[in-house]
Design an enzyme around this catalytic site. Structure first.
Site, PDB file in Angstrom:
ATOM      1  N   CYS A 317      63.621 -43.649 -81.354  1.00 53.40           N
ATOM      2  CA  CYS A 317      62.823 -43.334 -82.542  1.00 53.40           C
ATOM      3  C   CYS A 317      62.241 -44.654 -83.035  1.00 53.40           C
ATOM      4  CB  CYS A 317      63.658 -42.610 -83.596  1.00 53.40           C
ATOM      5  SG  CYS A 317      65.232 -43.387 -83.995  1.00 53.40           S
ATOM      6  N   TRP A 321      68.649 -45.646 -84.814  1.00 44.20           N
ATOM      7  CA  TRP A 321      70.001 -45.414 -85.334  1.00 44.20           C
ATOM      8  C   TRP A 321      70.116 -44.144 -86.176  1.00 44.20           C
ATOM      9  CZ3 TRP A 321      69.832 -50.851 -87.968  1.00 44.20           C
ATOM     10  CH2 TRP A 321      68.932 -50.853 -89.037  1.00 44.20           C
TER      11      TRP A 321
END
Length: 579
Positions: A317, A321
């Protein structure tokens, strides 16, 4: 570094998970802090992860003791090399840990926050990796010098300029050379890990902060440095969206992301070759609720890693995380539920491993997310109830392709154990190897299927024998290894060889005794469901006792929320105070 072989468990079952969740909810893990004041607890968590990896895999450890490689990656970065039981899994990684660390050190600046491409799951010899997205001009210059940040430049901004002075042209060439070098090392790392597929979960093409493109992504690299990879843009809502999930009483059904927001500019884009056999209308992705979107993306990832080629997968992403551990964790748990990875781990153990390694030690900021109500971590494990069916199984297509021609799965299920080891008149037409599942009565496991020509007469005779003798069985003692089970290749859509033999003092090489590992098996659909439900139930119980769900205002009817009601009934809790 001291070897972790034989280290005692951090604690048994529920207690160990409760300790982990409490530590996780206090502060973000930072390798460079050495665990902070809770160093002893963090060390127990780290040792426990190594022990659980060692149950099934031979692996090496790349040291990151003070965060010198990455501040928010584990202090002991695990490189899985092969299954610890040589007779169980013929696949092994060809990656050498020494060369891997050299490539990591060279490439880490290429990605946001230095979160480089890191292998975390080994499946059929393929590395499933995670990372952050590509660093943009702003962040890269923030690490290499301050001149560019304060100049107000932006990622690839010059590409749109019509008139460029000689001075600007020279600066542009220098910038381009820097990106060629840094991203070139990133590409070398990807190729060394045999990664072909890159799945980008960002809803933006570039992340903008303070007017600067602080991150970029492979899909908008204007020099097309990543053109040789298969790039998939599968936009998925960020952690902020999961506040709405919490505010809706932890109900994901009917929760649809607003795709018309200004910053959302990354359309879904998947090569047609990867979508054709999934029976999903990808053009409707903006109308999917959170459940359907997560399910379809997971199906896509499973189809990619289950294809016939030897290529690995990268999922990322922005920072890597939040959304990244969501899908890495779902992949790990789904493959485990099928009996394909971590075969010796019990539900409580695989749950501990994925919470500790995939979430905690890779820097998910649980305390911050909880304070904002962004409960993506809770969503991950509660979502397991939505992926228990066989349609999410990596062995589904293998089972179907392994059936004797002309026979259905239901007919094969009729085969029982009578006359095990004997042959019938059909044995010359095809032979079938099966292994009883230790699960519930009536369940079974495909260990292997070996096919020979089966004619219509043979099939008719078999069915006739079943009608007169339901217990009839066709059995062949010879069994096939799992790698000979046919794999399925999968789905472009655009919408709106050996393991490392290098030994070094810098690396820890671990492998448990094969005697400690039970034989790998493929599980039945019912077994998969029960295994995932066990993981979910264990998580809900421990989460409730440690972190707890945030209460929402009661509905006008006064009824408890849908999820909370299910939870109370499922684990036998009484009263809202426990939540």
């Amino acid at each position: 570094m001291a070897a972790a072989r034989g280290c005692p468990p951090a604690g048994s079952g529920d207690r160990a998970l409760a300790e982990l969740l409490l530590e996780f909810s206090r502060a973000q893990y930072r390798a460079k802090d050495g665990g902070g004041g809770a160093a002893a607890k963090v060390e127990r968590i780290e040792r426990r992860c190594l022990e659980l990896f060692g149950r099934d895999y031979r692996y090496s450890v790349i040291p990151n003791a003070h965060g010198e490689i990455c501040a928010h990656y584990p202090r002991h970065i695990v490189l899985l090399e092969r299954d610890a039981c040589a007779g169980r899994d013929p696949f092994e990684s060809t990656v050498q840990v020494g060369k891997l660390q050299d490539l990591i050190n060279r490439s880490k600046m290429a990605r946001c926050r230095g979160r480089f491409v890191c292998p975390v799951i080994l499946y059929k010899g393929k590395h499933i990796c995670r990372s952050a997205t590509l660093a943009g001009w702003g962040e890269l210059y923030g690490r290499t010098g301050y001149n560019y940040i304060f100049s107000g430049g932006s990622d690839d901004a010059w590409a749109d300029a019509e008139d460029i002075s000689e001075e600007d042209s020279a600066l542009r060439n220098a910038d381009s050379q820097l990106f060629d070098k840094v991203r070139g090392h990133d590409i070398k790392l990807l190729r060394y890990l045999s990664v072909r597929y890159i799945c980008d979960l960002m809803v933006e093409n570039k992340k903008v902060k303070f007017g600067l493109n602080v991150t970029s992504s492979e899909k908008v690299d204007k020099a097309q440095r990543y053109a040789d990879f298969t790039l998939l843009s599968i936009p998925y809502p960020g952690c902020e969206f999961f506040k709405e999930y919490k505010d809706r009483d932890y109900t994901a059904e009917g929760l649809i992301f607003n795709w018309k927001q200004d910053y959302v500019d990354a359309p879904l884009s998947i090569p047609v070759s990867l979508t054709q056999s999934l029976n999903i209308d990808w053009s409707e992705y903006q109308s999917w609720d959170l459940v359907q979107q997560t399910q379809n993306y997971l199906k896509l990832l499973i189809s990619i890693i289950n294809s016939d080629d030897d290529s690995g997968l990268l999922v990322h992403c922005i920072s890597g995380w939040d959304r990244t551990p969501l899908f890495i964790s779902l992949l790990r748990l789904s493959l485990w539920a099928d009996g394909l990875i971590h075969a010796s781990l019990e539900p409580s153990e695989i749950l501990y491993l994925t919470v500790a390694y995939d979430w905690f030690l890779f820097g998910h900021m649980l305390a911050d997310r909880l304070s904002k109500g962004e409960e993506i971590f809770f969503f991950c494990f509660n979502f397991l109830k939505h992926i228990t069916s066989e349609e999410f199984s990596a062995v589904k297509s293998q089972r179907r392709k392994s059936l004797p021609p002309g026979f259905t799965l239901e007919e094969i299920c009729m085969l029982k154990q009578r006359d095990r080891g004997s042959t019938t008149s059909l044995s010359s037409d095809f032979s079938l190897g099966m292994e009883s599942s230790p699960g519930a009565a009536g369940s079974f496991t495909y260990e292997a299927v070996e096919l020979m020509p089966a004619g219509a007469q043979a099939q008719a005779a078999w069915r006739k024998s079943c009608a007169s003798s339901p217990q009839a069985v066709l059995w062949s003692g010879a069994q096939q290894s799992e790698d000979r089970l046919p794999s399925t290749g999968m789905v472009e859509v655009k919408s709106s060889s050996s393991s490392s033999s290098t030994h070094s003092d810098n690396f820890l090489r671990i492998g448990s005794s094969p005697l400690e590992v039970p034989r790998s098996r493929l599980v039945s659909a019912s077994d998969r469901e029960s295994r995932l439900e066990e993981v979910r139930s264990a998580f809900l119980a421990s989460y409730s006792r440690t972190i707890g769900l945030k209460a929402v205002p009661p509905s006008p009817s006064g009824a408890i929320g849908g999820l909370l009601e299910q939870f109370v009934r499922g684990v036998g809790l009484r009263g809202s105070s426990t939540l």
